[in-house]
Design a protein around this motif. Structure first.
Motif, short mmCIF file in Angstrom:
data_model
loop_
_atom_site.label_atom_id
_atom_site.label_comp_id
_atom_site.label_asym_id
_atom_site.label_seq_id
_atom_site.Cartn_x
_atom_site.Cartn_y
_atom_site.Cartn_z
N TRP A 285 0.86 -1.18 0.00
CA TRP A 285 0.00 0.00 0.00
C TRP A 285 0.90 1.23 0.00
CZ3 TRP A 285 -4.84 1.21 -1.00
CH2 TRP A 285 -5.33 2.45 -0.60
N GLU A 286 0.95 1.92 -1.15
CA GLU A 286 1.81 3.07 -1.32
C GLU A 286 1.05 4.17 -2.05
OE1 GLU A 286 6.29 1.37 -1.94
OE2 GLU A 286 4.91 1.03 -3.60
N LYS A 287 1.17 5.37 -1.52
CA LYS A 287 0.59 6.55 -2.17
C LYS A 287 -0.89 6.34 -2.52
CE LYS A 287 5.07 7.79 -4.17
NZ LYS A 287 5.85 8.04 -5.40
N GLY A 288 -1.61 5.75 -1.57
CA GLY A 288 -3.04 5.59 -1.74
C GLY A 288 -3.47 4.50 -2.70
N GLY A 289 -2.57 3.55 -3.01
CA GLY A 289 -2.93 2.48 -3.92
C GLY A 289 -2.15 1.20 -3.63
N LEU A 290 -2.59 0.09 -4.25
CA LEU A 290 -1.92 -1.20 -4.12
C LEU A 290 -0.95 -1.36 -5.29
CD1 LEU A 290 -5.03 -3.36 -3.15
CD2 LEU A 290 -3.08 -2.85 -1.66
N ASN A 291 0.34 -1.50 -4.99
CA ASN A 291 1.37 -1.60 -6.02
C ASN A 291 2.08 -2.95 -5.91
OD1 ASN A 291 1.02 1.13 -6.97
ND2 ASN A 291 2.07 1.81 -5.11
N LEU A 292 2.21 -3.63 -7.05
CA LEU A 292 2.86 -4.93 -7.09
C LEU A 292 4.36 -4.77 -6.88
CD1 LEU A 292 2.46 -8.00 -7.69
CD2 LEU A 292 3.01 -7.47 -10.07
N VAL A 293 4.90 -5.45 -5.85
CA VAL A 293 6.33 -5.37 -5.55
C VAL A 293 7.01 -6.74 -5.64
CG1 VAL A 293 6.12 -3.31 -4.13
CG2 VAL A 293 5.88 -5.56 -3.06
N TYR A 294 6.22 -7.81 -5.76
CA TYR A 294 6.78 -9.16 -5.90
C TYR A 294 5.78 -10.01 -6.66
CZ TYR A 294 8.63 -13.75 -4.57
OH TYR A 294 9.14 -15.02 -4.59
N PRO A 295 6.23 -10.79 -7.66
CA PRO A 295 7.61 -10.98 -8.09
C PRO A 295 8.17 -9.77 -8.83
CG PRO A 295 6.12 -12.21 -9.50
CD PRO A 295 5.28 -11.63 -8.41
N ASP A 296 9.50 -9.80 -9.03
CA ASP A 296 10.18 -8.71 -9.72
C ASP A 296 11.16 -9.31 -10.72
OD1 ASP A 296 11.45 -6.43 -10.55
OD2 ASP A 296 11.83 -5.65 -8.53
N PRO A 297 10.67 -9.68 -11.91
CA PRO A 297 11.53 -10.35 -12.90
C PRO A 297 12.75 -9.53 -13.30
CG PRO A 297 9.21 -10.54 -13.50
CD PRO A 297 9.28 -9.55 -12.38
N GLU A 298 12.63 -8.20 -13.28
CA GLU A 298 13.76 -7.36 -13.68
C GLU A 298 14.95 -7.55 -12.76
OE1 GLU A 298 12.59 -3.34 -14.01
OE2 GLU A 298 11.21 -3.68 -15.69
N ARG A 299 14.69 -7.92 -11.50
CA ARG A 299 15.77 -8.17 -10.55
C ARG A 299 16.01 -9.66 -10.35
NH1 ARG A 299 13.09 -3.65 -7.98
NH2 ARG A 299 14.44 -1.82 -8.00
N GLY A 300 15.41 -10.48 -11.20
CA GLY A 300 15.61 -11.92 -11.10
C GLY A 300 14.89 -12.57 -9.95
N TRP A 348 11.25 -8.67 2.58
CA TRP A 348 11.48 -7.51 1.72
C TRP A 348 12.01 -6.36 2.55
CZ3 TRP A 348 7.44 -3.46 0.13
CH2 TRP A 348 7.95 -2.65 -0.91
N ASP A 349 13.05 -5.67 2.03
CA ASP A 349 13.63 -4.55 2.76
C ASP A 349 12.92 -3.23 2.45
OD1 ASP A 349 14.51 -3.89 0.23
OD2 ASP A 349 16.61 -3.60 0.81
N GLY A 350 11.84 -3.29 1.67
CA GLY A 350 11.11 -2.07 1.32
C GLY A 350 11.64 -1.37 0.10
N ASP A 351 12.73 -1.94 -0.48
CA ASP A 351 13.33 -1.31 -1.65
C ASP A 351 13.53 -2.36 -2.76
OD1 ASP A 351 14.51 0.46 -3.38
OD2 ASP A 351 16.41 0.58 -2.29
N ASP A 352 14.73 -2.90 -2.86
CA ASP A 352 15.00 -3.83 -3.96
C ASP A 352 15.67 -5.13 -3.52
OD1 ASP A 352 17.45 -2.87 -3.25
OD2 ASP A 352 18.02 -2.16 -5.23
N ARG A 353 15.68 -5.41 -2.22
CA ARG A 353 16.32 -6.63 -1.75
C ARG A 353 15.35 -7.48 -0.93
NH1 ARG A 353 21.58 -5.80 1.49
NH2 ARG A 353 20.27 -4.30 2.62
N TYR A 354 15.61 -8.80 -0.98
CA TYR A 354 14.84 -9.77 -0.21
C TYR A 354 15.84 -10.55 0.64
CZ TYR A 354 11.03 -8.49 -3.24
OH TYR A 354 10.07 -7.77 -3.92
#
Length: 484
Positions: A285-300, A348-354
């Motif tokens: 839940w970010e900026k008033g909406g639901l945003n997909l954060v996983y999976p993230d194929p761009e980061r493998g 999830w660290d809230g950014d780009d790492r798991y």
């Protein structure tokens, strides 16, 4: 356990619907009040009369008297309480009411609220849905923090009836049904497959998250799923978020809401994506909406698992970790049925790492969970010992570069009825073992290797000996999980 669809076994006191004699009902009610209605009560437990306080016996008698004849206590498929009789102060007057879930004489699910009065326990109101055949999900919460509780009930439809999520409020006036009993009217209804609630936007009030799907024109088509988020304000639900899920899942089976990183709240969804595999999605839940954060194929980062995934808060810090599985090293080319899996959870660290948090071996047949010691990570593998030996799993030292392998420990599960004979044979063999647990009719044991394996190089031998240091505390890494 699935909370959507029109098929599946009932859980709780019965594995199906049907009439039960009054004596069994009373025994069940007394057990619930004494210790809580748990999924794992052994059948033998029903043969012993528990000792409970007089006020509990009074409530059990009131339940017997006021529920319909031939009723059977039941549990919703998903519920915070895991109890068929729960005590809650629903009107904040300092006196707890009793909320009872059950199948009535016609095998339809119902709920009854009883209040304690100067004349004893009296039926206050019931919640019913004649077109339902089960309760998939139940949440009792004060959604708008106004002092009045709401009941959110996920009804599983019967025959051609759809699954419906209905909301009831104790603020509303009860009405009489055809039998003259006071009932609560649904003030809002939504089609649903799965649902959950949590305070995702951190405004002090829980939101409702509902998963549903658009209908398909053919049986072979995969449904189009969407996720809706609602707030409860001024006596009605208002939609505050909507997300369409990517294609790939044929049937979603789990929905979790809560904290998903140090800074984020969100939603985790898990569903079937093939004969065995599952796919996991996570929305923040970010900026008033639901945003997909996983999976993230761009980061493998892929969301696929080879078997059912079970994301959860594994380390007790209040944050949901994502579940991933991988085949034990050296077994990657084995047949699926022969593969032993390593279960990893990452946060999830809230950014780009798991970041990895917990690593386990699991056996669902015996409920065994073995958390992998830090000394073992990255340098172990597993094998399946001969079943004739009562062996469950063997852990080996493993070097991925040299392929060097040496046994460390084997875990055994021996029925207690056979343990005397096995123990005698092991003593004759001078076998060194640890009795870890006796649970659910089984003895759980571990045998660590006592002699250095031949053929290991100096470095591998040092690592093998290093990994054996966990022997004295090995029992602390192992737990026996019952159904929940």
């Amino acid at each position: 356990m699935r909370s959507s669809g029109l098929s599946g076994e009932h859980i709780g006191y019965t594995r199906g619907k049907g009439r039960r004699p009054a004596l069994l009902f009373v025994m069940l009610a007394v057990m619930v009040l004494a210790a809580g209605c748990k999924y794992t009560a052994a059948p033998a437990d029903l043969l012993q009369k528990p000792v409970i306080a007089a006020d509990k016996e009074e409530l059990a008698a009131a339940i017997k008297k006021q529920l319909p004849q031939f009723s059977v206590l039941m549990l919703p498929h998903r519920d915070d309480f895991k109890e068929a009789i729960r005590m809650m102060d629903l009107n904040h007057d300092g006196i707890e009411e009793a909320v009872v879930t059950y199948y009535n004489a016609f095998s339809a699910p119902e709920m009854m609220v009883l209040r304690k009065t100067e004349f004893g326990w009296r039926q206050f109101v019931i919640i019913e849905q004649p077109l339902a055949r089960d309760i998939g999900w139940l949440r009792i919460a004060d959604l708008d923090q106004d002092g009045h509780f709401e009941f959110i009930v996920g009804w599983i439809g019967a025959f051609d009836s759809p699954n419906m999520l209905e909301l009831y409020s104790l603020k509303e006036k009860a009405v009489r049904n055809d039998n003259g009993l006071l009932t609560m009217r649904a003030i809002q209804s939504l089609p649903y497959r799965l649902a959950d609630s949590a305070d995702l936007d951190e405004d002090g009030r829980p939101e409702l998250v509902v998963l549903d799907a658009l209908g398909t024109s053919g049986e072979l088509e995969v449904p189009s799923y969407f996720l809706s988020m609602y707030a409860w304000n001024d006596g009605e639900l208002s939609k505050i978020g909507l997300a369409t899920l990517p294609q790939g899942v044929s049937l979603f089976e789990r929905l979790l809401t809560g904290r998903i990183s140090e800074e984020h709240y969100g939603v985790v969804l898990e569903g079937a994506a093939g004969a065995h595999s599952t796919l996991t999605y996570m929305y923040a839940w970010e900026k008033g909406g639901l945003n997909l954060v996983y999976p993230d194929p761009e980061r493998g980062v892929e969301g696929f698992n080879a078997s059912a995934s079970r994301s959860d808060d594994m380390n007790g810090d209040g944050i949901i970790e994502l579940h991933q599985m991988k085949a034990a090293p050296g077994l990657e080319d084995s047949a699926y049925v022969d593969t032993l899996w390593i279960h990893n959870w990452m946060q999830w660290d809230g950014d780009d790492r798991y970041l990895p948090t917990v690593e386990q071996y699991q056996d669902y047949t015996y409920g065994v969970r073995i958390t992998i010691p830090e000394l073992w990570k990255g340098r172990y593998t597993m094998k399946r010992p001969p079943s004739s030996s009562y062996g469950l799993v063997s852990f080996y030292y493993w070097n991925g570069s040299s392929k060097a392998m040496a046994e460390l420990v084997t875990v055994y599960v021996v029925p207690l009825g056979q343990w005397g004979n096995v123990e005698s044979a092991w003593k004759d063999e001078h076998r060194h073992y640890h009795l870890l647990y006796k649970d659910s009719g089984n003895a759980y044991l571990a045998t660590f290797q006592q002699e250095a394996p031949p053929g290991l190089g100096d470095k591998a031998m040092r690592e093998w000996k290093d990994m054996l240091q966990v022997e004295a505390e090995f029992a602390s890494y192992m737990t026996i999980e019952r159904e929940s």
